[in-house]
Motif scaffolding. Structure first.
Motif: not given
Length: 388
Positions: A325-330, A361-362, A366-367
């Motif tokens: 999920n993080t890779a998609f959002r990055i 901020r992704i 949070q943060g």
């Protein structure tokens, strides 16, 4: 051949020496009788015809060879002692000809010596009947050899059919491999052998996500056919870079791609190579009057699950987890032609020079997280970022 080769027997469809005649076969076997004595040809022909066989005769070896080559019989009854060409030579020539090599040959001979029988089998015969013979014995041996011959032909037919089906399966397998990652294929093989889905595997991987900026808007103004051709070429270009750097393509998501690597340096090298490859691709597109595909890339490293998910009717092997999920959002926050990676990837890749840190901020997190950007001009050795 003597004139007392066979014991007399009735010629009609009646019991022969106490044996009940067989019913005529639905597909009557064709038997070739080879003998230089007309009386013996007549006797054997009458006996076999009464049993429902189709019979033809030859009075010499040369005639037998021509007849068998023209229309192959199911079985040959072959006399040994004949002028000009004996039965042994006839059999050898039959076995040397691919058209007649598989026809079973039963020798008929008054010679009872072991050497004579050995010569018959060495020539290629399947059986040897000594004269004078009992007609029941000849019928039994003929029936047995015809059954074995039919079984051999059926086995050969089945073998060829299995080979054809195996070739079709291999072709299908090769085609399917193009739709699956290596890990997905391994999962399928494991589930088939164990008759249950393979358990999820937890690994630390570097996840790569690519996406074309504003592709939806682009597709609204382009003919779907040519655009699909462009997209297919684009995807092939990106995927080949992944494979060249020991990565695996997990799936294509619309105009995007999800891939993973076991090595962060390999993943970073692939991402930078994709930047250069897409710059070249876009230059070619523009030169042909076709739209460019400005591409964003995201990299994230951490634990993920490789798992088979879905229903009994439709399953998919994929990677899942927070890092996916993080890779998609990055990548969604990268600039066109740019590359963003998380801190774990930056560290695992050896803190590459030229990577610019930023607190970002992704969405959904949070943060802020520290991300590292590699701009198109860094990856492209001075190319104008606006043209990527």
């Amino acid at each position: 051949m003597t004139d007392t080769d066979a014991k007399p027997a009735p010629r009609a469809r009646v019991e022969i020496g106490g044996a009940r005649p067989e019913r005529p076969r639905e597909d009557a076997a064709n038997i070739l009788i080879v003998d230089d004595m007309p009386a013996n040809l007549s006797l054997l022909t009458s006996m076999l015809t009464a049993q429902g066989y189709e019979v033809r005769a030859a009075i010499s070896g040369a005639m037998a060879l021509m007849s068998a080559a023209a229309v192959a019989p199911d079985l040959i009854l072959l006399d040994v002692n004949m002028p000009h060409m004996d039965g042994y030579e006839v059999c050898r020539r039959l076995k040397a000809d691919p058209r007649t090599a598989d026809i079973p040959v039963i020798f008929l001979s008054a010679m009872t010596g072991i050497g004579d029988k050995v010569m018959a089998f060495e020539a290629g015969g399947v059986d040897y009947v000594t004269k004078p013979f009992e007609l029941r014995e000849v019928l039994a041996r003929v029936g047995t050899q015809l059954l074995l011959h039919r079984q051999r032909r059926e086995l050969e037919r089945q073998r060829k059919e299995l080979e054809e089906r195996y070739a079709q399966v291999r072709q299908m397998q090769a085609a399917l491999r193009g739709y699956l990652s290596d890990r997905a294929w391994e999962s399928i093989e494991e589930s088939v052998s164990s008759n249950r889905p393979s358990p999820p595997a937890r690994e630390v991987l570097t996840v790569l996500v690519s996406d074309i900026e504003d592709f939806v808007r682009l597709s609204e103004h382009e003919d779907p056919g040519p655009l699909l051709a462009d997209l297919s070429l684009y995807m092939a270009t990106v995927a080949q870079v992944v494979y060249d750097h020991q990565g695996e393509v997990d799936k294509y998501v619309g105009d995007g791609m999800l891939a993973f690597f076991r090595s962060a340096p390999d993943a970073l090298a692939a991402a930078q190579r994709i930047q250069r490859a897409i710059a070249d691709f876009n230059e070619q597109q523009r030169s042909h009057g076709r739209p460019a595909f400005p591409t964003r890339l995201g990299l994230s490293t951490g634990p993920v699950l490789l798992a088979s998910i879905g229903s009994s009717g439709r399953r998919e092997f994929t990677i899942i987890g927070d890092r996916v999920n993080t890779a998609f959002r990055i990548q969604a926050q990268a600039r066109a032609g740019g590359l963003l990676m998380d801190e774990a990837t930056f560290a695992a890749a050896g803190s590459p020079a030229g990577a610019v840190p930023a607190m970002v901020r992704i969405r959904g997190k949070q943060g802020e997280e520290r991300l590292y950007a590699i701009s198109p001009d860094t990856a492209l050795d001075g190319a104008d970022p606006g043209e990527v």
